[in-house]
Design a protein around this motif. Structure first.
Motif, PDB file in Angstrom:
ATOM      1  N   GLY A 232      -7.342 148.586  13.504  1.00 32.75           N
ATOM      2  CA  GLY A 232      -7.236 147.203  13.905  1.00 32.75           C
ATOM      3  C   GLY A 232      -6.291 146.933  14.938  1.00 32.75           C
ATOM      4  O   GLY A 232      -5.753 145.891  15.426  1.00 32.75           O
ATOM      5  N   ALA A 233      -6.137 148.100  15.937  1.00 32.91           N
ATOM      6  CA  ALA A 233      -4.936 148.120  17.078  1.00 32.91           C
ATOM      7  C   ALA A 233      -5.536 147.256  18.077  1.00 32.91           C
ATOM      8  O   ALA A 233      -6.920 147.357  18.362  1.00 32.91           O
ATOM      9  N   GLU A 234      -4.855 146.296  18.770  1.00 33.74           N
ATOM     10  CA  GLU A 234      -5.006 146.030  20.099  1.00 33.74           C
ATOM     11  C   GLU A 234      -4.773 146.643  21.172  1.00 33.74           C
ATOM     12  O   GLU A 234      -5.131 146.459  22.345  1.00 33.74           O
ATOM     13  N   VAL A 235      -3.727 147.622  21.282  1.00 34.13           N
ATOM     14  CA  VAL A 235      -3.144 148.343  22.114  1.00 34.13           C
ATOM     15  C   VAL A 235      -2.931 149.736  21.600  1.00 34.13           C
ATOM     16  O   VAL A 235      -2.481 149.810  20.449  1.00 34.13           O
ATOM     17  N   LEU A 247      -6.573 158.761  28.611  1.00 36.53           N
ATOM     18  CA  LEU A 247      -6.849 157.728  27.891  1.00 36.53           C
ATOM     19  C   LEU A 247      -7.778 156.480  28.679  1.00 36.53           C
ATOM     20  O   LEU A 247      -9.036 156.023  28.366  1.00 36.53           O
ATOM     21  N   GLU A 248      -6.993 156.084  29.776  1.00 37.09           N
ATOM     22  CA  GLU A 248      -7.515 155.183  30.601  1.00 37.09           C
ATOM     23  C   GLU A 248      -8.833 155.608  31.527  1.00 37.09           C
ATOM     24  O   GLU A 248      -9.890 154.834  31.320  1.00 37.09           O
ATOM     25  N   MET A 249      -8.660 156.877  31.928  1.00 39.66           N
ATOM     26  CA  MET A 249      -9.838 157.429  33.055  1.00 39.66           C
ATOM     27  C   MET A 249     -11.151 157.609  31.873  1.00 39.66           C
ATOM     28  O   MET A 249     -12.212 157.385  32.263  1.00 39.66           O
ATOM     29  N   HIS A 250     -10.863 158.286  30.639  1.00 38.02           N
ATOM     30  CA  HIS A 250     -12.065 158.624  30.073  1.00 38.02           C
ATOM     31  C   HIS A 250     -12.543 157.613  29.199  1.00 38.02           C
ATOM     32  O   HIS A 250     -13.602 157.410  28.801  1.00 38.02           O
ATOM     33  N   VAL A 266      -4.435 150.198  26.808  1.00 37.70           N
ATOM     34  CA  VAL A 266      -3.241 151.288  26.965  1.00 37.70           C
ATOM     35  C   VAL A 266      -2.453 150.940  27.773  1.00 37.70           C
ATOM     36  O   VAL A 266      -2.462 150.837  29.011  1.00 37.70           O
ATOM     37  N   ILE A 267      -1.075 151.166  27.050  1.00 39.18           N
ATOM     38  CA  ILE A 267       0.026 150.820  27.689  1.00 39.18           C
ATOM     39  C   ILE A 267       1.298 151.471  27.487  1.00 39.18           C
ATOM     40  O   ILE A 267       1.346 152.003  26.131  1.00 39.18           O
ATOM     41  N   TYR A 268       2.080 151.571  28.289  1.00 34.59           N
ATOM     42  CA  TYR A 268       3.291 152.780  28.120  1.00 34.59           C
ATOM     43  C   TYR A 268       4.297 152.151  27.175  1.00 34.59           C
ATOM     44  O   TYR A 268       4.385 150.804  27.268  1.00 34.59           O
ATOM     45  N   PRO A 287       0.386 145.399  35.991  1.00 25.88           N
ATOM     46  CA  PRO A 287      -0.927 145.298  36.846  1.00 25.88           C
ATOM     47  C   PRO A 287      -1.293 146.604  37.490  1.00 25.88           C
ATOM     48  O   PRO A 287      -2.216 146.804  38.001  1.00 25.88           O
ATOM     49  N   ASP A 288      -0.199 147.767  37.470  1.00 29.77           N
ATOM     50  CA  ASP A 288      -0.526 148.992  38.020  1.00 29.77           C
ATOM     51  C   ASP A 288      -1.360 149.852  37.162  1.00 29.77           C
ATOM     52  O   ASP A 288      -1.888 151.014  37.801  1.00 29.77           O
ATOM     53  N   ASN A 289      -1.434 149.536  35.779  1.00 31.98           N
ATOM     54  CA  ASN A 289      -2.308 150.421  35.028  1.00 31.98           C
ATOM     55  C   ASN A 289      -3.692 150.236  35.433  1.00 31.98           C
ATOM     56  O   ASN A 289      -4.122 149.259  35.757  1.00 31.98           O
ATOM     57  N   VAL A 290      -4.637 151.222  34.999  1.00 27.93           N
ATOM     58  CA  VAL A 290      -6.091 151.156  35.132  1.00 27.93           C
ATOM     59  C   VAL A 290      -6.494 150.236  33.939  1.00 27.93           C
ATOM     60  O   VAL A 290      -7.376 149.412  34.138  1.00 27.93           O
ATOM     61  N   SER A 291      -5.953 150.294  32.774  1.00 25.67           N
ATOM     62  CA  SER A 291      -6.135 149.506  31.744  1.00 25.67           C
ATOM     63  C   SER A 291      -5.715 148.054  31.854  1.00 25.67           C
ATOM     64  O   SER A 291      -4.545 147.996  31.989  1.00 25.67           O
TER      65      SER A 291
END
Length: 303
Positions: A232-235, A247-250, A266-268, A287-291
Motif C-alpha cells: 500500500g505504499a505511495e512512496v 530503484l529509479e533507473m530499473h 522513490v524519494i530520499y 525536481p532533480d529526482n528521476v522519479s
C-alpha cells in the motif's frame, strides 16, 4: 553534540546530488553542525576489494585519519550505505586484528598520510539524526506534516550487513536493529508519514550487478517495487544513493524492456524530512529526482 566530518563519498557528488543537497539543507534546518571532510578519497566501494581487500581497508582508514588528525573530528558521518559499511568494516578490522592495524599504519607512513589509530567512529546519516535530534526533536521542527503519506522504508542490504561490524546495533531499546531496522520509519513517522509493513526493507537492489547483468538487477528492483505497492505504499523512502539510483533507473527499464509499470515514487528520506520542516521541493531537490513525485506530493498537500 559530536563534531562531525561529512563524508559524501563519490555518489553524492554525482548521481546522488539530490541526496547531498537535501542532507545539507536539512542539517542546517535542524540546527546541527558538520564540516566537509577535506581531501577525502573513494572508500573503495565494492570493486577495490576484488583487487586487494587491504587496499580497500586502507582507503577508508585514510578518510577516518584525516577527520581525526587534520580536522579534530571524532565522528565521520556518511549518508551512503557503501561508504558507511566500508568505514565500519575498517573500524572493526583494525580493532580486532593487530596485523591489519599495523599494515594500515605502515601504508600511511609510506604515503605520508595521517595515521589511523582507531580514535574516530563512523555513523550513517540516519544514526546521526536519531542520536542528535531523535523523534521528539523532529516532531518539534515539523512545519508541514507529511499528512499520512504511505511510505515503504527501504534500507538496502549494506546498512545492516555483515552484522558483526555494527556493535552498536541490536543493543535493546533505543538502538537500531540489524534484523528489522527502524530508524527511518521512526523519523518519517514523527514527521507525519505512515510507515507500511514492508517485507523487503533490507533486500538487495542488485546494485553490484547493474553493469554485468542488468536483467538480474531489474528483477531484484521489481521485487522491491511490487512488494512496496502490495503493502500500500505511495512512496519508497531511501537512504543510499546507489539503492536510490537503482530503484529509479530499473523502474524505468522494467517498463521499457518488459512492459511492467509501477507507480510507487522513490524519494530520499532527507528530502521528505526537509519538506516536513517547511523547505520547498526545489530546495531539497525533488525536481532533480528521476522519479517524478511532484503531483503526488501536491495532491497530498505536502508541497
Amino acid at each position: 553534540m559530536a563534531k562531525v566530518a561529512y563524508y559524501p563519498g563519490c555518489a553524492l557528488e554525482g548521481s546522488g546530488g539530490p541526496y547531498d543537497k537535501s542532507t545539507r539543507v536539512l542539517v542546517k534546518e535542524l540546527g546541527l553542525e558538520m564540516e566537509n571532510l577535506e581531501d577525502y578519497n573513494c572508500c573503495g566501494a565494492m570493486e577495490v576489494k576484488n583487487i586487494h581487500p587491504m587496499l580497500q581497508t586502507y582507503m577508508s582508514a585514510r578518510n577516518l585519519a584525516i577527520a581525526s588528525k587534520l580536522q579534530g573530528c571524532d565522528t565521520v558521518m556518511a549518508p551512503c550505505n557503501g561508504c558507511y559499511r566500508n568505514l565500519k568494516q575498517t573500524e572493526y578490522e583494525c580493532a580486532t586484528s593487530e596485523e591489519t592495524m599495523k599494515t594500515v599504519q605502515e601504508l600511511a607512513n609510506k604515503s605520508g598520510d595521517p595515521v589511523y589509530e582507531g580514535e574516530v567512529r563512523s555513523l550513517h546519516a540516519l544514526e546521526w539524526f536519531m542520536e542528535e535530534v531523535g523523534t521528539d526533536g523532529i516532531k518539534s521542527k515539523v512545519k508541514k506534516s507529511l499528512n499520512g503519506l504511505k511510505i515503504a522504508n527501504y534500507y538496502g542490504c549494506m546498512y545492516t550487513r555483515p552484522r558483526q561490524i555494527f556493535p552498536e546495533k541490536d543493543q535493546g531499546p533505543g538502538s537500531e536493529s540489524s534484523y528489522a531496522p527502524h530508524f527511518m520509519d521512526d523519523l518519517l513517522s514523527a514527521a507525519g508519514a505512515v510507515s507500511v509493513d514492508f517485507p523487503l526493507k533490507t533486500a538487495c537492489c542488485g546494485g553490484a550487478h547493474t553493469l554485468s547483468d542488468s536483467d538480474t538487477s531489474t528483477q531484484l528492483v521489481l521485487n522491491i517495487l511490487q512488494a512496496a505497492e502490495d503493502a500500500g505504499a505511495e512512496v519508497i523512502a531511501t537512504e543510499c544513493p546507489t539503492c536510490h539510483s537503482g530503484l529509479e533507473m530499473h523502474q524505468v527499464r522494467a517498463e521499457i524492456e518488459f512492459g511492467i509499470k509501477s507507480n510507487v515514487k522513490v524519494i530520499y528520506f532527507t528530502q521528505l524530512l526537509g519538506l516536513a520542516m517547511g523547505l520547498s521541493a526545489r530546495k531539497v531537490g525533488i525536481p532533480d529526482n528521476v522519479s517524478d513525485s511532484m503531483d503526488l506530493l501536491a495532491a497530498k498537500g505536502i508541497i
